[in-house]
Write an enzyme that holds these catalytic residues in place. Sequence first.
Site, mmCIF file in Angstrom:
data_model
loop_
_atom_site.group_PDB
_atom_site.id
_atom_site.type_symbol
_atom_site.label_atom_id
_atom_site.label_comp_id
_atom_site.label_asym_id
_atom_site.label_seq_id
_atom_site.Cartn_x
_atom_site.Cartn_y
_atom_site.Cartn_z
ATOM 1 N N HIS A 156 1.356 6.038 -50.888
ATOM 2 C CA HIS A 156 1.873 4.834 -51.516
ATOM 3 C C HIS A 156 0.980 3.646 -51.119
ATOM 4 O O HIS A 156 0.359 3.643 -50.051
ATOM 5 C CB HIS A 156 3.302 4.555 -51.051
ATOM 6 C CG HIS A 156 4.274 5.624 -51.444
ATOM 7 N ND1 HIS A 156 4.650 5.828 -52.748
ATOM 8 C CD2 HIS A 156 4.928 6.563 -50.711
ATOM 9 C CE1 HIS A 156 5.508 6.838 -52.806
ATOM 10 N NE2 HIS A 156 5.697 7.305 -51.577
ATOM 11 N N CYS A 198 -0.769 3.257 -55.374
ATOM 12 C CA CYS A 198 -0.514 2.111 -56.228
ATOM 13 C C CYS A 198 -1.345 0.921 -55.753
ATOM 14 O O CYS A 198 -1.519 0.719 -54.546
ATOM 15 C CB CYS A 198 0.969 1.743 -56.193
ATOM 16 S SG CYS A 198 2.053 2.936 -56.993
#
Length: 450
Positions: A156, A198
């Site tokens: 992430h 991301c």
Amino acid sequence: MIRLLVLCLTLIASSFALPSHILDAPEALAEPTKGVNWALIVAGSNTWGNYRHQADACHAYQILHSNGIPDERIVVMIYDDIANNDENPTPGIIINQPNGTDVYKGVLKDYTQEDVTPENFLNILQGNAAAMQGIGSGKVIASGPNDHVFVNFVDHGAPGIVAFPAGGELHANDLNDAINSMNQQQKYAKMVFYIEACESGSMFEGLLTDNINVFATTASNAQESSYACYFDDERQTYLGDVYSVKWMEDSDMADMSMETLQQQFEVVKKETNTSHVMEYGDLTMGSLALDEFQGDSNQKNGNGRKSPRLPLNAVAAPDVPMAILEHRLMAAKDVEKRIEIVKEMDKLLQMRKFVTDTVASIVKHATDSSDQADLMINTKKPTLTSHYCYKAAVRHFSDHCFSLNKNDYPLRHLYVFVNMCEARIPSARVMDAIDKVCGEQLGDFATGIY
């Protein structure tokens, strides 16, 4: 007559003599020593819902290992809670595509569980063996001035950070400081980064220069999500990430001595139609062959195995928890099970609203007016430059509000701290707002895994 001949020969020889500085440094005449390849592979998450990250990392290891990089020059950091997880219907096996082969068998586990931290990552990357004594395998990237280094990170992310399952987050300025230090200390000849997260472009945008022999590609630009793919009905989770599976499926079939970094980038960019795959740094390195980093150029590379064209069924990483629940709901036959899943979905939505409201309250306490607060919440600054303000705010937010290594949804709101720092709101005021809003116990939402 003989003496005259000797004198003439001496004068002729001296006229062709090499400069003294070359004679004094015979190594200058030698060919540069050919270096070797090193690799660092990291999955920066844990829990079954993040199966795909460790699957990606294991697959990356299999590519590098099968293409000739010896295990003593590969370092793998994975939490290692997937292969033998209670939810795994095939214990001891991890796959990276539907009906895929096992990518877990034989994988290195140099650093697992609580050893997978940003501090350890930076020490390993920079070859700081002393700092890693007594931790995991103790292996580091012990590269030298003629060596090539390949780094693959999957996890992430948020503006200017990538997450770890233990010990905080890795900030973009810390990563680039480490890269620059390695360059100054001549710890590599060429280095390549492939980052799946991301907003992963923010790890290099405006930071990585083009003159230190580093080439980086990322799954997304500095402001968008990366995407998960290959939902598996049996495992009830996603098996891979679009950018990662695209570069690895390409490497699986490539002749690595012929295909270049730039050619692979173009393939991945074309086939990753869910986000903008980016490249940074020294783009001239794109002409180098893949086996300069992903294999050993002294052996035959690539297995020629072409992956079948499978539907990606891609979903933005922040939407993965809800998408998993939706798949589970559709598959559930038992009424009680369906009710249980609906309750989980409701809890997830409540948690997300709670995070959103908490962040909005922090912004309102830290800003001078409702107009300024609205601006901080409703816009995104294109580039992060106030790294130290941002780092302090993020750490305080994670420590006092929502633990970012246990709950990835708050990562989606870190842009407001970028906005406030770029607006020159003092970090002390931001942290004071965090204390006021999050001073009381936030409950299970603060440490949840959603």
